[in-house]
Structures are given as C-alpha cells and as structure tokens.
Design a protein around this motif. Structure first.
Motif, PDB file in Angstrom:
ATOM      1  N   THR A 472      36.789 -36.241   3.267  1.00 16.47           N
ATOM      2  CA  THR A 472      37.222 -35.173   2.407  1.00 16.47           C
ATOM      3  C   THR A 472      38.519 -34.684   2.899  1.00 16.47           C
ATOM      4  O   THR A 472      39.148 -34.780   3.901  1.00 16.47           O
ATOM      5  CB  THR A 472      36.294 -33.777   2.618  1.00 16.47           C
ATOM      6  N   ALA A 473      39.119 -34.337   1.670  1.00 20.74           N
ATOM      7  CA  ALA A 473      40.560 -33.724   1.713  1.00 20.74           C
ATOM      8  C   ALA A 473      40.744 -32.700   2.915  1.00 20.74           C
ATOM      9  O   ALA A 473      41.812 -32.554   3.705  1.00 20.74           O
ATOM     10  CB  ALA A 473      40.885 -33.032   0.452  1.00 20.74           C
ATOM     11  N   THR A 483      47.806 -36.227   4.879  1.00 17.97           N
ATOM     12  CA  THR A 483      47.312 -36.226   3.462  1.00 17.97           C
ATOM     13  C   THR A 483      46.694 -37.455   2.939  1.00 17.97           C
ATOM     14  O   THR A 483      47.039 -38.408   3.254  1.00 17.97           O
ATOM     15  CB  THR A 483      48.502 -35.647   2.532  1.00 17.97           C
ATOM     16  N   SER A 545      38.736 -37.767  -8.161  1.00 17.44           N
ATOM     17  CA  SER A 545      40.059 -37.345  -8.470  1.00 17.44           C
ATOM     18  C   SER A 545      41.278 -37.099  -7.810  1.00 17.44           C
ATOM     19  O   SER A 545      41.873 -36.350  -7.842  1.00 17.44           O
ATOM     20  CB  SER A 545      39.698 -36.033  -9.381  1.00 17.44           C
ATOM     21  N   LYS A 547      41.073 -36.533  -4.576  1.00 17.90           N
ATOM     22  CA  LYS A 547      41.359 -35.293  -3.532  1.00 17.90           C
ATOM     23  C   LYS A 547      40.974 -36.038  -2.214  1.00 17.90           C
ATOM     24  O   LYS A 547      41.440 -35.626  -1.221  1.00 17.90           O
ATOM     25  CB  LYS A 547      39.994 -34.329  -4.018  1.00 17.90           C
ATOM     26  N   ASP A 548      40.066 -36.848  -2.304  1.00 17.91           N
ATOM     27  CA  ASP A 548      39.210 -37.345  -0.986  1.00 17.91           C
ATOM     28  C   ASP A 548      39.687 -38.646  -0.483  1.00 17.91           C
ATOM     29  O   ASP A 548      40.281 -39.552  -1.567  1.00 17.91           O
ATOM     30  CB  ASP A 548      37.786 -37.197  -1.082  1.00 17.91           C
TER      31      ASP A 548
END
Ligand code: ADP
Length: 639
Positions: A472-473, A483, A545, A547-548
């Motif tokens: 996960t982000a 990141t 999307s 994010k992860d």
C-alpha cells in the motif's frame, strides 16, 4: 574464584557392559548409567577395563564451552600403581589406581610449546638472568675503580649482555602473558553457569554441538597420534585415509589438521575443530575435514506468505542484508502479505550420447520424443527411487551428438542423485535398442547444473515460483521511505533496461542472489546452485489507480530440498525446522521442498522491495555505512 575446579567422580564397572558414573559437586549430584560400549561416554572409555575406580577430573566451568574431550587434553590421568611413582601431584586410590590431580589449563598457552618442562625452563632463565646480572655489575664496579671507559667491553661481557637481554625478554614475556591470561581466565569464570546436566546428556548421547567453541589448536593425545601425524606429513599415510584407518572421525580431523599445520607452517588457530560432529559429514558432505567455518545466522521476518508466518534464517557475513530483508518482510506484512504459486517442480539431468551419423542421432531423438514410448521409458526411469517420477524428455542435436534433457519430480530431495540414477537406468535400457549409441557423459551441460544458462531461465529447473504482493502507498511511504512512482521507474530502468543493456541472463533483479545464498547456506542447500536458483525477474507496477505498488518476483529454477545433502546436519536442520520444513513431508512427499521454494521466493520479494526502496530514496550508501562499517579500529582487527 578458581578457574578450574577439581571434582570427585566415581565410576563403577559393574559388569562388562554396564557402567555407572556419579558426579558430586556442591550444587549437583548426578548419576547416569551406560549400557553398552558404543554409547559410553569418553570418561568411561578412558577408565576401561578397570573394575572399580575413583578418579578426579578437572572440569572447565566456563559457560557455554563444550566440555573438553579427553582426547584433546589429558583431563583424566589413570594408571596402574607403580612402586617408583614419586610425583607429589599424584595419589593412590584404595583400589590401586593412581590418580593425577593436576589441573591442566583448558586454554593452550604459549608455554605449552616449550621443549623442556616449564619449571626447568624457568629455572634456567632465572639462573642465567641473575648470574649475568651479577657478573656485569661486578665488572662495572671494577671498571669504575680502574677508570676504564664503560663502553669498552670484552667478548665475555658482550656475551653476558646478550644473555641478560635474552633472559629478560623471556621472563618478561612469560610472566607478562601469564599475568594477562590470569585476568582473562578469572573474568570468564565469573560469568559462568555451566550445568552438569548438559554435560552428562551430551556425554551419554553424542550429538553435534555448535557452542561457541574456542578456536582451539589441534592437540594430540598420545605418542601414537604423534607418530600418525609424522606419517601423514611424510606422505606414508595418505591424509584421506585417516577416517577409515582410525575409525574415529574427530581424531582423524585433528591429526590431519596438525599435519597440515606442520606442513604449511601456518597455524589454524581461528578455525575451530571442537564442537562439530565429524561423523555426520562422513561420506556425504565433506572429505578430509580439518575444522569448520562459522557463519552467523540472522533472522528476518515474520514473512507473511500464503497466510502463514515464517521466520527466515539467513546465514551471511554481509552487513545490511538481514536488516534490509527484515524491513521488506515488515512492509509485506503491513500490506496484508504475499502470495506465492509453484508453477513447476522438476529436476533435470541431460546426458550427451554420440552416434556414427547425425541421422542415427535423429532416430533416437524421434524415439525419445514419441509419446508412445514415454510410458515404457518412465517405468525404467522411475525404478531409481520411489520418489522419482519422469515428467518429460527434451532433446537437442549437435551434429552426431544428442543431448537428452530428462525432467522428473524428486519428492523432498533436491534430486540430483535421484535424477542421475534414473537417467542411468534409461541409458542402460536404450543401449539395447541402440547398440551403436556411445554414452559420452551422464551430464552434457544441457541440464544445466550450476552454470548460468538460458535453458533453465526459459524451461525452469527444480521449482519454478512466482510470488507477488500489493504494497500500500502508506507502507511504501512510512516503512520503505519512498514513493510508488520512484520505485516503478527505478525498476524499469535498473532491473529491466539496465540488465538488458548488460546482456543479463536471468539477472533482471536487484539482488536475488543475496537472499537465495543466505537462505541456502542456513538451510543446507547446495550453495553452488545459487547460480540458477537466483534467476529472477522483478516486476513493479502501480495499481489501484496508481496509489499502491504491485511487486512480483518470478524465479524459474529454485533448486532446494529438505532431505539429503547438507540438510541433515545439525545447524542446517535446525533452520529447516524453524521454517517447519525439516525432513521429508509426512502428508505429501515433496510438500516440504515446495514450501521451502516458495519461502525462498517470498524472502527474495522482501529483499527486492527493501533494496530497491533504499536505492530510490538514496539511502543505500548511508545504511551500508551504518551496518557494514562498524567504528571498530580495523587496524586492530587485521593485526
Ligand atoms: P539428492 O537427490 O537431492 O542428492 P539424496 O539422493 O542424497 O538427494 O537424498 C534423497 C534420499 O532421501 C533418497 O534415498 C530418498 O529415498 C530419501 N527420501 C526419503 N524421504 C524422501 C522424500 N520425501 N522425498 C525425497 N527423498 C526422500
């Protein structure tokens, strides 16, 4: 507190086969019985064949040290009474046995190397020192009286000065070392909490014990051993034959080591000899042993994989590696775990055979690849083991030469021996149908074992595994300190493009070999198979999307087993046990080895995640400086 404590030990030989031994100390009272000779402890072996004997042994009370075996240091001296025994250190027991009460030092000292007894050497040097000192003072006084310049010296005065310096150096060295040793010894004893129960247990049931042994020098027990060492040095006894000649693997290792030291003139003090079961490697793991190398084992985890949690043992001397893998495990755990799928499980062996013509070689190729012949061939192949099951045969021709790649499942064994036996069966069978076939070699390198090769990368060898996780982000940010876009970009430019530019073969990863090697060494795998087992492509893609992070490692040729080879050794087997994959699987043959392969892939996933994050955030050099470079003075260590 004394460094070595005297203990009374009573041993009774009640019959030819039963022996009772009692330890009585202020804190312990222990008795145990040995029924037959193979299991009797070394103490008893030394006592035989006396009926009832009272002896005194010196016992090293330092914590954690394996009890010194009697073969290395004469802890027990046991002799029949002789009338002319004048040594004050000895006393006679009621049963006519002479007991030596001297407490030999458990630590070898420099003084042990002296050719004369210590008291004699000391006496000589003391006398020399005082005599020449007196002589020189006397001469000095005479020179002052006769106004002779002091620097004008005669030959006798020169000799006296040299003797004075020599004896002074000896005495300073001798007492200086003893002084220092007395401090070291005392401080060690003060920390001690040696339990006799442990000692007794290990005596009665010899087990391999790796217990922080001191790097002891090989010490010889007897004149007989000394003679054997001389014969090995002179070459009249081959070093390799010591085990079979002596029937005692530990003694063989000790003698071989001593002979090696004498031959090379290079001491092996840092290489431990004690604390290892040399029987366990005989005829299986290592020939001509002289000791063993210690590799630290670190632990990474828990690795959350397919719903199970695994603490992964890693044997390495590379700083940062365990810490980094541990961080990767943490990120995977915090993101809900990883999933590993076993794609294939088959060990390969490819002999090379030759014919008189390419046409004949082609005939055999068609014969082997004909599905109608497969059943007959597998029956022949599978006779090699109840675990070997032929899966496929793949042929490749080079002129008149045919390379036949057999693939089979091998249960929980890594399988090289098993597959080789099966291949031999098939070759013997084929020889009947193709009498003009000449077997050049059971391995023709199309297998391909312990060499980088496209065939393993494309076709797989051993276990083929893919392992994935979605990080996960939040975890990427907080645990990995980077990141998702930075990781994805780095993976594309480094692991994919960079490796393509380098012409890499299966090396599309950051450091899979690091994790594979460390787990292999800890769990008793063949470290040389790290070459193909580390083939790995690491993929990173943004998901949810963007994010992860979706990360995966695909490893087509992980070659592992949980039976056979080094897996049965004590330390390695303990590491396998930690992972819950020790030995043969009882439920389903091969399940343990397959699980181990998925754990290797999961650990690689963790390692890739962490190293890539360190590189993308610019932390790599910083963390290596922290974990790889201690602030200890390297000049002191190297000296
Ligand atoms: P390798 O083929 O990996 O070199 P070995 O031949 O040394 O391994 O060890 C495999 C041995 O272990 C064989 O003799 C085999 O019969 C035995 N064995 C016992 N249980 C199993 C199992 N579950 N899977 C594979 N081999 C097993």
């Amino acid at each position: 507190m004394p460094r070595v404590v005297q203990k009374r030990v009573k041993a009774t030989a009640a019959s030819n086969v039963k022996y009772i031994i009692r330890f009585t100390t202020p804190r312990h009272r222990i008795q145990f019985t040995c029924i037959n000779s193979p299991s009797k402890p070394p103490i008893i072996r030394r006592l035989l064949p006396t009926a009832t004997t009272t002896i005194t042994i010196s016992m090293d009370l330092r914590r954690g040290l394996p009890p010194k075996p009697p073969s290395t240091t004469p802890l027990i001296r046991h002799r029949k009474t002789t009338s002319n025994n004048k040594n004050n250190n000895r006393s006679s027991s009621s049963t006519g046995t002479v007991v030596d009460h001297r407490s030999p030092s458990p630590i070898p000292k420099a003084s042990d190397a002296l050719p004369l007894p210590l008291y004699l050497t000391n006496g000589i040097f003391f006398t020399l020192f005082f005599c020449v000192a007196y002589f020189l003072l006397h001469r000095w006084r005479e020179k002052i009286r006769s106004s002779t310049p002091l620097h004008v010296v005669t030959l006798s005065e020169l000799a006296a000065i040299v003797s004075l310096i020599a004896s002074f150096i000896y005495l300073l060295g001798f007492f200086g070392i003893d002084f220092v040793q007395s401090f070291i010894g005392t401080s060690r004893v003060d920390e001690d909490n040696f339990t006799l129960e442990d000692d007794v247990e290990h005596h009665s049931k010899p087990k391999p014990r790796i217990m922080d042994p001191l790097p002891t020098a090989a010490t010889l027990t007897s004149k007989k051993d000394e003679d054997i060492v001389k014969s090995v040095v002179s070459g009249s006894i081959p070093s390799y034959s010591l085990e079979s000649k002596l029937g005692d693997c530990r003694r063989a290792a000790s003698i071989r080591r001593e002979a090696l030291e004498r031959k090379t003139g290079r001491p092996l003090l840092g290489l431990p000899l004690e604390g290892f079961d040399y029987n366990s490697i005989l005829g299986q793991c290592c020939e001509m042993p002289i000791g063993y190398v210690q590799v630290p084992v670190g632990i990474a985890g828990p690795l959350l994989l397919n719903g199970g949690e695994y603490m992964v043992p890693m044997a390495t001397t590379e700083g940062c590696l365990v810490a980094s893998t541990n961080r990767g495990c943490k990120a995977i755990f915090a993101s809900g775990g990883a999933t590993a799928i076993l794609l294939k499980d088959g060990m390969t062996r490819a002999p090379v055979v030759r014919f008189g013509s390419a046409a004949r070689a082609s005939h055999l190729k068609f014969f082997l690849e004909d599905a109608l012949n497969f059943d007959a061939l597998s029956i022949v192949f599978n006779k090699s083991s109840r675990f070997a099951r032929l899966q496929s045969i793949q042929c490749s021709i080079a002129g008149k030469n045919l390379y036949i790649r057999f693939t089979c499942s091998t249960g929980d064994a890594m399988g090289m021996n098993m597959v080789s036996k099966g291949v031999q069966n098939v070759l013997d069978f084929l020889q009947i149908e193709f009498p003009d076939m000449e077997v050049i070699g059971i391995s023709g390198n199309f297998c391909s074992d312990k060499k980088p090769s496209a065939v393993n990368w494309i076709e797989g060898r051993g276990k083929s595994v893919v392992c994935e996780s979605v990080i996960t982000a939040d975890v990427v940010k907080k645990v990995l300190k980077t990141t998702v876009p930075a990781l994805v970009e780095l993976n594309m430019l480094k692991n994919l493009t960079g490796s393509a530019i380098a012409g890499s073969l299966g090396g599309f990863n950051a450091h899979a070999a690091n994790i594979v090697s460390a787990v292999f060494i800890a769990t008793g795998q063949d470290p040389a198979q790290n070459i193909e087992s580390s083939h790995c492509i690491t993929m990173m893609e943004p998901v949810n999307s963007g994010k992860d992070l979706h990360i995966s490692v695909t490893m087509p040729s992980i070659e592992v087993g949980t039976v056979g080879g080094g897996t049965q050794l004590a330390s390695q087997s303990a590491c396998l046990n930690l992972l819950g994959v020790k030995g043969a699987s009882k439920e389903s043959p091969g399940a343990n080895a397959r699980l181990l392969a998925t754990i290797v892939a999961g650990s690689v996933l963790a390692g890739e995640l962490s190293l890539m994050s360190a590189i993308s955030s610019g932390q790599l050099v910083k963390s290596h400086m922290k974990y790889n470079r201690s602030n200890r003075d390297m000049t002191v260590i190297s000296s």
